[in-house]
Design a protein around this motif. Structure first.
Motif, PDB file in Angstrom:
ATOM      1  N   PHE A   1     -19.715  11.622  -3.752  1.00 59.86           N
ATOM      2  CA  PHE A   1     -20.298  12.750  -4.484  1.00 59.86           C
ATOM      3  C   PHE A   1     -20.659  13.873  -3.522  1.00 59.86           C
ATOM      4  CE2 PHE A   1     -24.439  14.470  -6.305  1.00 59.86           C
ATOM      5  CZ  PHE A   1     -23.805  15.452  -7.043  1.00 59.86           C
ATOM      6  N   PHE A   2     -21.318  13.532  -2.428  1.00 64.36           N
ATOM      7  CA  PHE A   2     -21.684  14.537  -1.432  1.00 64.36           C
ATOM      8  C   PHE A   2     -20.443  15.192  -0.838  1.00 64.36           C
ATOM      9  CE2 PHE A   2     -22.238  15.666   3.016  1.00 64.36           C
ATOM     10  CZ  PHE A   2     -23.331  16.525   2.970  1.00 64.36           C
ATOM     11  N   ASN A   3     -19.484  14.387  -0.440  1.00 62.83           N
ATOM     12  CA  ASN A   3     -18.288  14.879   0.226  1.00 62.83           C
ATOM     13  C   ASN A   3     -17.466  15.790  -0.684  1.00 62.83           C
ATOM     14  OD1 ASN A   3     -16.297  15.012   2.307  1.00 62.83           O
ATOM     15  ND2 ASN A   3     -15.124  13.403   1.292  1.00 62.83           N
TER      16      ASN A   3
ATOM     17  N   LEU B   1     -34.806   9.653  -7.720  1.00 67.36           N
ATOM     18  CA  LEU B   1     -35.359  10.463  -6.633  1.00 67.36           C
ATOM     19  C   LEU B   1     -34.311  10.825  -5.580  1.00 67.36           C
ATOM     20  CD1 LEU B   1     -38.860   8.783  -6.097  1.00 67.36           C
ATOM     21  CD2 LEU B   1     -38.399  11.067  -6.997  1.00 67.36           C
ATOM     22  N   PRO B   2     -33.646   9.846  -4.949  1.00 69.02           N
ATOM     23  CA  PRO B   2     -32.635  10.238  -3.954  1.00 69.02           C
ATOM     24  C   PRO B   2     -31.475  11.018  -4.548  1.00 69.02           C
ATOM     25  CG  PRO B   2     -32.539   7.873  -4.386  1.00 69.02           C
ATOM     26  CD  PRO B   2     -33.785   8.387  -5.024  1.00 69.02           C
TER      27      PRO B   2
ATOM     28  N   VAL C   1     -28.708  16.217  -4.840  1.00 65.28           N
ATOM     29  CA  VAL C   1     -28.149  17.344  -5.594  1.00 65.28           C
ATOM     30  C   VAL C   1     -28.690  18.663  -5.051  1.00 65.28           C
ATOM     31  CG1 VAL C   1     -28.106  18.487  -7.843  1.00 65.28           C
ATOM     32  CG2 VAL C   1     -27.684  16.030  -7.695  1.00 65.28           C
ATOM     33  N   ILE C   2     -29.988  18.713  -4.777  1.00 65.21           N
ATOM     34  CA  ILE C   2     -30.599  19.922  -4.216  1.00 65.21           C
ATOM     35  C   ILE C   2     -29.984  20.251  -2.862  1.00 65.21           C
ATOM     36  CG2 ILE C   2     -32.765  20.879  -3.292  1.00 65.21           C
ATOM     37  CD1 ILE C   2     -34.208  19.215  -5.471  1.00 65.21           C
TER      38      ILE C   2
END
Length: 255
Positions: free
Chosen positions: A73-75, A141-142, A147-148
């Motif tokens: 997701f991050f990548n 939470l993580p 996402v932020i």
């Protein structure tokens, strides 16, 4: 930026819908690939690395997949946001559209894929007999902090990539290093103590660690890890907003 975002929610929905349609329009299985892709990757990595780390990690498929979906997701979302402005240059030259909307839509599109992967994770947990914990609620939470972080980093990368195309190649190397320092397929305990401290500075690893604690191990995520991730995420987020506002009007001249 926040005022126009409230007014452009319909545009955001259409951009995300366009990305989903464009990705799967020539595929026989279509959106089902969003289910199969993380599942196939998990099977390959499990077959290879479970022989090395299977004894050290209980329920290796769940351990690996829980980290992989977070990293993917991050990548994918940061890379999508990075190229979003150049990718939509022809549209920006024809009509006025807030440029940040393309970065935001790229992240939202990948978030949809992430939610699908989340379904796969819980399916694998059911099949492998993993225990479900009430602490899973803390996984919000993580994920929210990640996402932020992604939104802020995506805006920074979008500006940088508009001016310096080489940033895309450098970022590919960076994310490769980030992947191997995120303990996706190995236990962090096998890493020397000094290296562990360095890896702990990786915000993606922090998100993965907290997510695993809540979902896989049934404990409340470590407060200091959450606090570090929050501080890192909001810092990058506000830097991204400030940087994008500074260069917003100049970007049209560079695309």
């Amino acid at each position: 930026m926040f005022d126009t975002f409230a007014e452009k929610r319909f545009l955001l929905k259409q951009l995300v819908k366009k990305d989903l349609t464009a990705k799967y329009k020539d595929s026989v299985l279509g959106i089902l690939w969003s289910f199969f892709n993380p599942l196939l990757i998990m099977l390959v990595f499990t077959a290879i690395f479970s022989m090395l780390f299977g004894r050290a990690i209980e329920n290796y498929p769940v351990y690996f997949l829980s980290g992989r979906i977070i990293f993917d997701f991050f990548n994918a979302s940061t890379k999508g946001a990075m190229g979003s402005i150049k990718r939509n240059a022809s549209l920006l030259k024809k009509i006025y559209v807030p440029k940040y909307m393309f970065s935001v839509s790229a992240v939202c599109y990948e978030f949809v894929n992430f939610l699908i992967s989340f379904v796969i994770l819980f399916g694998v947990m059911l099949i492998t007999g993993a225990q479900f914990y009430l602490t899973s609620i803390y996984a919000i939470l993580p994920i929210a902090l990640l996402v932020i972080l992604i939104f802020g980093l995506g805006l920074i990368l979008a500006v940088c990539n508009t001016y310096f195309s080489d940033i895309g190649y450098l970022y590919n190397v960076f994310t490769l290093v980030l992947m191997y320092s995120s303990a996706l397929f190995y236990p962090m305990e096998i890493v020397p103590g000094t290296v562990q401290k360095i890896f702990s500075l990786n915000p993606v690893y922090s998100a993965i660690s907290c997510f695993r604690e809540a979902v896989v191990y049934g404990v409340v995520p470590d407060f200091y890890t959450i606090a570090y991730l929050a501080a890192f995420a909001f810092t990058v987020f506000f830097i991204g907003i400030i940087l994008f506002n500074i260069y917003d009007k100049k970007l049209a001249l560079e695309i």
